[in-house]
Design a protein around this motif. Structure first.
Motif, PDB file in Angstrom:
ATOM      1  N   ASN A 194       6.858  -1.542  -4.821  1.00 38.26           N
ATOM      2  CA  ASN A 194       7.257  -2.424  -5.963  1.00 38.26           C
ATOM      3  C   ASN A 194       7.857  -3.881  -5.785  1.00 38.26           C
ATOM      4  OD1 ASN A 194       8.252  -2.567  -8.778  1.00 38.26           O
ATOM      5  ND2 ASN A 194      10.422  -2.174  -8.164  1.00 38.26           N
ATOM      6  N   GLU A 195       6.569  -4.616  -5.682  1.00 44.36           N
ATOM      7  CA  GLU A 195       6.614  -5.903  -5.289  1.00 44.36           C
ATOM      8  C   GLU A 195       5.363  -6.499  -5.326  1.00 44.36           C
ATOM      9  OE1 GLU A 195       7.958  -8.388  -1.041  1.00 44.36           O
ATOM     10  OE2 GLU A 195       7.916  -6.328  -1.075  1.00 44.36           O
ATOM     11  N   LYS A 196       5.260  -8.090  -5.638  1.00 46.24           N
ATOM     12  CA  LYS A 196       4.085  -8.584  -5.952  1.00 46.24           C
ATOM     13  C   LYS A 196       3.859  -9.870  -5.216  1.00 46.24           C
ATOM     14  CE  LYS A 196       2.632  -7.059 -10.593  1.00 46.24           C
ATOM     15  NZ  LYS A 196       2.194  -7.589 -11.925  1.00 46.24           N
ATOM     16  N   ASP A 197       2.742 -10.116  -4.821  1.00 49.28           N
ATOM     17  CA  ASP A 197       2.173 -11.568  -4.319  1.00 49.28           C
ATOM     18  C   ASP A 197       1.793 -12.290  -5.457  1.00 49.28           C
ATOM     19  OD1 ASP A 197       1.223 -13.724  -2.806  1.00 49.28           O
ATOM     20  OD2 ASP A 197      -0.339 -12.608  -2.329  1.00 49.28           O
ATOM     21  N   TYR A 207       1.745  -5.194  -3.616  1.00 48.83           N
ATOM     22  CA  TYR A 207       1.704  -5.174  -2.268  1.00 48.83           C
ATOM     23  C   TYR A 207       1.604  -3.651  -2.141  1.00 48.83           C
ATOM     24  CZ  TYR A 207       2.922  -9.940  -0.757  1.00 48.83           C
ATOM     25  OH  TYR A 207       3.021 -11.323  -0.547  1.00 48.83           O
TER      26      TYR A 207
END
Length: 235
Positions: A194-197, A207
């Protein structure tokens, strides 16, 4: 019966070190410190001591020249051409190593002027080192389709575009983005975080991390799903 003495041979180790920086596949090279071909670009290398095996020598040489320990290191091939070294008869045992550049960025030794080059634009290397690199590339293509070693090149969390960039570089092709993503996700080998680049675009890319247990159980599942047979160069 007259005794015939054994020929004098020197045994060396050369390490082909591949790294991935999140965008490009690279090769780690140094400037040769000795004659002949002093100051020319070379693979990481050195001689095997009488008191050690070739695997030990490879690990020692890699650590001495780069400061790296505990990296993936695999024996590739023995190169023993009669004229491969112009000073003395030398047999070289070649190894290839895989590292995540970002993880080891601060550990690389500056004493030997080690430098990263994109695999598509490396300088001319000494002796038969170019031949070693080509053999390592083909081996990497083969193993990339059958084994999880490619994830040694990736950080603990990564995006699908990063994985595709790595495969594009290894096979020197441009895989279709939608098909690559769809086929990769269909394997069930990735865990979405639950995380984005957001460095690559405003929308960003999620990710993922590798489900290592599932990968070990499905080593061959990725073959044919991501890599088409015509892109494989099996040895």
């Amino acid at each position: 019966m007259k005794h015939i003495g054994s020929p004098k041979l020197t045994v060396a180790v050369d390490c082909i070190v591949f790294g991935f920086d999140g965008f490009n596949l690279k090769l780690l090279l140094i400037k040769r410190a000795l004659q002949p071909q002093q100051n020319k670009w070379s693979l990481m290398g050195g001689f095997v001591n009488e008191s050690e095996g070739v695997d030990e020598a490879a690990s020692r040489i890699l650590q001495t020249l780069t400061g790296l320990t505990g990296v993936y290191l695999e024996q590739l091939h023995v190169f023993g051409g009669v004229d491969r070294d112009t000073t003395e008869r030398t047999i070289s045992v070649a190894y290839f190593a895989l590292i995540d550049i970002e993880r080891y960025k601060l550990q690389l030794s500056h004493e030997y002027a080690a430098e990263w080059f994109p695999v598509q634009s490396t300088p001319k290397l000494i002796f038969d080192h170019d031949q070693m690199v080509e053999a390592a590339k083909k081996k990497l293509q083969y193993k990339a389709a059958l084994h999880p070693i490619l994830f040694e090149l990736l950080p603990s969390k990564f995006t699908i575009p990063q994985i595709q960039s790595m495969y594009d570089a290894i096979y020197n092709v441009s895989f279709d983005k939608r098909n690559f993503s769809r086929k990769l996700l269909s394997t069930g080998l990735l865990i979405k975080l639950n995380e984005k680049d957001k460095l690559g675009s405003k929308k960003g890319a999620f990710y993922y991390t590798l489900n290592k247990d599932k990968y070990q159980q499905n080593l061959y599942k990725i073959l044919g799903l991501i890599i088409a047979p015509e892109h494989l160069q099996l040895l």
